[in-house]
Structures are given as structure tokens and as C-alpha cells.
Design an enzyme around this catalytic site. Structure first.
Site, PDB file in Angstrom:
ATOM      1  N   GLU A  28      10.053  16.395  15.151  1.00 61.08           N
ATOM      2  CA  GLU A  28      10.364  16.283  13.727  1.00 61.08           C
ATOM      3  C   GLU A  28       9.459  17.215  12.928  1.00 61.08           C
ATOM      4  O   GLU A  28       8.237  17.109  12.986  1.00 61.08           O
ATOM      5  CB  GLU A  28      10.175  14.841  13.256  1.00 61.08           C
ATOM      6  CG  GLU A  28      10.582  14.635  11.812  1.00 61.08           C
ATOM      7  CD  GLU A  28      10.471  13.189  11.368  1.00 61.08           C
ATOM      8  OE1 GLU A  28      11.392  12.709  10.680  1.00 61.08           O
ATOM      9  OE2 GLU A  28       9.464  12.540  11.705  1.00 61.08           O
ATOM     10  N   LYS A  38       0.855  -1.183   0.000  1.00 60.10           N
ATOM     11  CA  LYS A  38       0.000   0.000   0.000  1.00 60.10           C
ATOM     12  C   LYS A  38       0.890   1.232   0.000  1.00 60.10           C
ATOM     13  O   LYS A  38       1.480   1.609   1.007  1.00 60.10           O
ATOM     14  CB  LYS A  38      -0.916   0.055   1.227  1.00 60.10           C
ATOM     15  CG  LYS A  38      -2.005   1.145   1.058  1.00 60.10           C
ATOM     16  CD  LYS A  38      -2.407   1.793   2.360  1.00 60.10           C
ATOM     17  CE  LYS A  38      -1.553   2.977   2.724  1.00 60.10           C
ATOM     18  NZ  LYS A  38      -1.687   4.146   1.813  1.00 60.10           N
ATOM     19  N   CYS A  57      13.592  11.536   6.653  1.00 60.80           N
ATOM     20  CA  CYS A  57      13.582  11.100   8.054  1.00 60.80           C
ATOM     21  C   CYS A  57      14.962  11.168   8.690  1.00 60.80           C
ATOM     22  O   CYS A  57      15.085  11.317   9.906  1.00 60.80           O
ATOM     23  CB  CYS A  57      13.005   9.688   8.165  1.00 60.80           C
ATOM     24  SG  CYS A  57      13.834   8.472   7.124  1.00 60.80           S
ATOM     25  N   GLU A  94      10.058   1.758  10.521  1.00 61.05           N
ATOM     26  CA  GLU A  94      11.081   2.785  10.280  1.00 61.05           C
ATOM     27  C   GLU A  94      10.352   4.114  10.402  1.00 61.05           C
ATOM     28  O   GLU A  94       9.551   4.473   9.546  1.00 61.05           O
ATOM     29  CB  GLU A  94      11.701   2.600   8.896  1.00 61.05           C
ATOM     30  CG  GLU A  94      13.023   3.342   8.731  1.00 61.05           C
ATOM     31  CD  GLU A  94      12.859   4.693   8.082  1.00 61.05           C
ATOM     32  OE1 GLU A  94      12.850   5.699   8.839  1.00 61.05           O
ATOM     33  OE2 GLU A  94      12.735   4.762   6.859  1.00 61.05           O
TER      34      GLU A  94
END
Length: 521
Positions: A425, A216, A325, A291
Site C-alpha cells: 500500500e 484519540k 484505504c 480497519e
């Protein structure tokens, strides 16, 4: 052979006489339409309408009627439509993968090496298509797309095939025989920021292990994944081994992580979604690999070349519009170097132009969506409100870029280590500069985060470089201009995730070791 349909048409009369003599060509390859000449808004923006899923080796209609619009972030215009898949669509994909698993998991290592080689060959044939798609759906500048986005996807297939050639699936010990079996049906949920990198490392590892999959992709950037489906089809991947179901994370992603017939879930994305996946998977004790995010430090040592260090720091937030990331978003600078470092930042920023991703001179494109743009703007305002000093950038769009989800390259200094912009973040082109007095303090600040995905060290002295690199608690540390190693493990500490991808570590994630005792010789 994939079907090829060439449609020729003339542009509308409003075009200049020069354009009246230029026919536009639209090539229909499989199910994705790509414009091969300069884009005409009315034609090309409507060419990415594919509301089918790839299940059991075929493009099939969804069992539902809902769709999701895909927006070009550089123009803010609709570029296409995909299906908002249903749980019934997912069930069909899982059944296909389950049916294909017994035979595929028993293929030989050599057969799977050849399959990965064929996939990589077919991937290379579609290079221009991948570049066009990713540049449009993500807003990734065309130069970065070619050199990084496209290339990383290819490297994972090539490197995994290379590693698989010598990978050992069995081990004879003194009193036991150990066999590594494919884990089963795997659900792969991939993010939008690197449309081919994450899906390629997951798919390559799964195939190497003999696992069948349901993918997906992110609904913001689905077309690169759909191109990969065509690549797999052309490479002769057996029916049911690879399946693709488009849709929202709340429906299809949620259903993957809670499906009782999925044996392993590999997810790349945000921490909040990762938590939800763990909760869902726990109901059936399904293995997960996550992750997640990062807030990576760049420790700049006192013997570093200041201009080189400043360029390193800007590149970390400017590349892929800071939507990385592993981006080094906290520059830890010796207090004695601070003023010189800030001046170098100001001097170098013009070398990183923000603009149209189709322009080969553009370094930084738009955020992927209006939602992400708003998130970045909110964080920039929080930085201003915290009392940090704004060195460059700020809220709003860059001059001359009123259309498109563009953010300014933004640098703050006088940032406290516990400020929001230093802890959370942002996933945008925002750098926080924090000063330190000695290396021990720098390492302490570097590790003062819930994350631990990556870290960077810039300097000259081998002893201090080594101390800093070994002192950062994160999954991947880059010293100066260290190059990526696609055979080395990728993953994080803390809330940056669970498990590892890339190379042999990635293959291991899709395997279960089985011990056999008392086996006759």
C-alpha cells in the site's frame, strides 16, 4: 450556548490600501479559532492553539507540558499546537467513561435516537467550520472536503439514527431470551485521511449501542475531532459519555489498547499499528476491531468503455491524493485493450489538476505530511527501479508547487503482479497497470494480495460483471458507478482487518449478546 468572542484588528501596514479598509474577524467558538475571511499568515496560522482535552464534559488542561505542532501540508507552516497527552490524562478519561457507563447504557433506544438526531443537527450547523478545518489540516481540496469529507461524517450520524429506530436489542427464541448489552468503555483510534468519516461511524455506533467512549484522533488532523467534541457538547451529550484525549499514537494509542478498564478498541490505520494493538489487547483479552490497509484492484472488462474505465482509474488515485484505504491502485486491463487504455489515461490526466486545496478547481491536494510525501516518493522510485514503464508523473513535486507536500499523479504500466508497487500500500497518487488474458486470470491477480478491503469492476455484460464482483475476495466491491450505501457493512478480508463498521453491523460491534435460559414468561 457556546461562548462567542469577536476580535477585530487591522492588517499590518504592508498590505495594500484596499486591505486597510477590510477588518479581519476571528471567531472563538468554544476552543477552536477559525478565520472567516482571507487568511493572514501571522494571524490565522496561530489560531488553532488548543492544548486541552475534552474529559467528562469539560475542556481540561493536560497533566503534562509537551505539545505537538500541527502542520498545514499545503504551506508547510505550523497552523497550531495540541497537547501531547499523558497516560494520566487517558486514565482520567477512562474513569469518566466508566462512571458514565451504567446510566448511559440503560438509556432507551428512543433517547439515543434523539441524541443522535441532535448531534447531526449540531454537526450541520458547523458545516463551514468543518470545511475550513479539514481543508487546512489535511490539505483536502475544498470542493472534495465539502462534498465528501464533511458529508460522510454527517451521513453516519443520520443513517445510524435511522437504523437505530428499528434495531432489535432483544430476541425471544423457543428456549431462550437473547439480550444485546452495550460492550462497555470503548477506545476509538482514528486516522488522518478522513478526519470525520471514521470517527463519525465509530461514535454513532457506540452511542447507538449505549457505549461510552474515549477518542484519540490522529495528531496530524486533530481539529476536526475537536470540532466534533464541541458538537457533542452543544447537543447535550451526557458528561463522561464522550471524551477526547489528543496525543501521539506511541503514547496515547498504545495506552488505549493496553488499558485494563477499556472493554473494546476500535482502530483504523496501518497494518503495523493494528498488529501492535492486537498484541496489547491480548493481555486482557480485550475485543478489537481493526480497519486496516488495502491494495484494491480495478478489473476492467473487455467490453468496458475505455475512456470511462480510464477516468475511473485516475479518480481512484487522485481523490484525496490517493490517501484512501479503499483506493483502486491496481488497474487490471485486458492485454488487447492496453494501448488504448494508456492513451486514454494520458488524455484524461490534465482534467485532474494538482494544486492549492483552497482553489475550488483543484482535484488533488498535497500529501498530509513530509513523512508521507517521502514515503510516496520512495515507492515511485521503487517502481522506476523495478523496470516498470513510467506513463506519467514520477518523483519530485509538480511544476510550480515547490512549497507544500505535493506529489505528481503517477501511472506505471508493464508492472509485474509481484512488484513492490503492485503489492504494498503506497497511500499516494500512484497507479499500477497490469494486463491479463482472460477473466479467470484477472480474478486470480486481483486476489494475489495480503489485503482484501475493496475491489472495483468496470464493464457492461451483467454475467461477467457478476462473476468478477463475486470472485474478488474483499469486503466492498463497487461495480461501475455504484453509490455508497451507509447502511451496508464496511470492513475487509485478510490483513485488511477484523470486524465491520457502518449501519447495523457497526452497532453490533459495540454490543455483547447475552443468553438467558429458563426466564419465566
Amino acid at each position: 450556548m457556546l461562548p462567542l468572542m469577536i476580535t477585530l484588528f487591522y492588517p499590518p501596514a504592508c498590505y495594500t490600501p484596499l486591505f486597510l479598509y477590510k477588518m479581519f474577524i476571528i471567531i472563538h467558538i468554544g476552543n477552536i479559532y477559525l478565520c472567516t475571511q482571507s487568511q493572514d499568515k501571522g494571524a490565522c496560522n496561530d489560531m488553532y492553539n488548543n492544548v486541552k482535552h475534552f474529559i467528562n464534559g469539560e475542556w481540561v488542561e493536560s497533566t503534562g507540558n509537551e505539545t505537538i505542532d500541527v502542520i498545514n501540508p499545503a504551506t508547510e507552516e505550523k497552523m497550531g499546537t495540541i497537547s501531547a497527552g499523558t497516560e494520566e490524562d487517558l486514565d482520567k478519561a477512562v474513569q469518566a467513561a466508566r462512571k458514565a457507563f451504567p446510566s448511559f447504557s440503560n438509556t432507551t433506544r428512543e433517547e439515543r435516537v434523539k441524541l443522535l438526531d441532535r448531534i447531526a443537527d449540531e454537526y450541520e450547523k458547523r458545516k463551514d467550520d468543518f470545511i475550513k478545518v479539514i481543508t487546512q489540516e489535511l490539505g483536502s481540496p475544498v470542493t472534495f472536503t465539502e462534498k465528501t469529507q464533511y458529508e460522510m461524517g454527517l451521513r453516519h450520524f443520520r443513517e445510524t439514527a435511522k437504523i437505530l429506530r428499528d434495531f432489535e436489542f432483544t430476541e425471544q427464541r423457543e428456549g431462550s431470551f437473547i439480550q444485546k448489552d452495550a460492550i462497555g468503555v470503548s477506545g476509538l483510534i482514528t486516522p488522518w485521511n478522513f478526519p470525520t468519516n471514521q470517527l463519525s461511524t465509530k461514535l454513532a455506533s457506540a452511542i447507538a449501542a449505549g457505549s461510552t467512549v474515549i477518542l484519540k484522533p490522529a495528531s496530524q488532523t486533530p481539529y476536526a475531532a475537536m470540532l466534533v467534541a464541541e458538537v457533542f457538547e452543544a447537543a447535550g451529550v451526557p458528561k463522561g459519555v464522550f471524551n477526547l484525549v489528543n496525543g501521539s499514537g506511541s503514547k496515547i494509542g498504545n495506552a488505549i489498547s493496553s488499558h485494563p478498564d477499556i472493554d473494546f478498541v476500535s482502530f483504523t490505520g496501518s497494518g503495523g499499528v493494528g498488529t501492535k494493538i492486537m498484541e496489547n489487547a491480548a493481555q486482557d483479552i480485550t475485543k478489537v476491531s481493526l480497519e486496516l490497509g488495502g491494495k484494491s484492484p480495478i478489473i476492467i472488462l473487455d467490453d468496458a468503455d475505455v475512456k470511462y474505465a480510464a477516468r475511473n482509474a485516475i479518480t481512484n488515485i487522485a481523490a484525496n491524493t490517493g490517501q484512501v484505504c479503499t483506493a483502486g491502485t491496481r488497474a487490471l486491463v485486458p492485454a488487447s485493450m492496453h494501448d488504448e487504455f494508456i492513451e486514454a489515461i494520458k488524455e484524461l490526466l490534465p482534467e485532474f489538476p494538482v494544486g492549492d486545496p483552497q482553489d475550488k478547481n483543484t482535484f488533488t491536494g498535497p500529501q498530509v505530511s513530509e513523512e508521507q510525501w517521502n514515503t510516496v516518493q520512495d515507492y515511485i522510485q521503487k517502481g522506476i527501479d523495478s523496470g516498470a514503464t513510467l506513463v506519467a508523473g514520477g518523483t519530485g513535486k509538480p511544476d510550480g508547487l515547490e512549497t507544500g507536500f505535493y506529489s505528481k499523479l503517477t501511472v506505471f504500466t508493464d508492472v509485474n503482479r509481484d512488484d513492490t508497487i503492485a503489492q504494498e500500500e503506497i497511500f499516494g497518487p500512484v497507479l499500477s497497470v497490469i494486463t491479463y488474458n482472460d477473466l479467470d486470470e484477472a480474478i486470480e491477480i486481483a486476489n494475489d494480495t495480503i489485503y482484501g478491503l475493496a475491489g472495483y469492476v468496470v464493464g457492461e455484460n451483467p454475467e461477467t460483471l457478476t462473476k468478477a464482483a463475486k470472485g474478488i475476495r474483499a469486503g466492498r466491491i463497487t461495480v461501475n458507478d455504484g453509490k455508497a450505501d451507509f447502511s451496508a457493512p464496511f470492513g475487509g478480508f485478510g490483513q485488511s482487518g477484523i470486524g465491520r463498521e457502518w449501519g447495523d453491523y457497526g452497532i453490533e460491534e459495540f454490543l455483547e449478546p447475552k443468553t438467558i435460559l429458563g426466564l419465566p414468561n
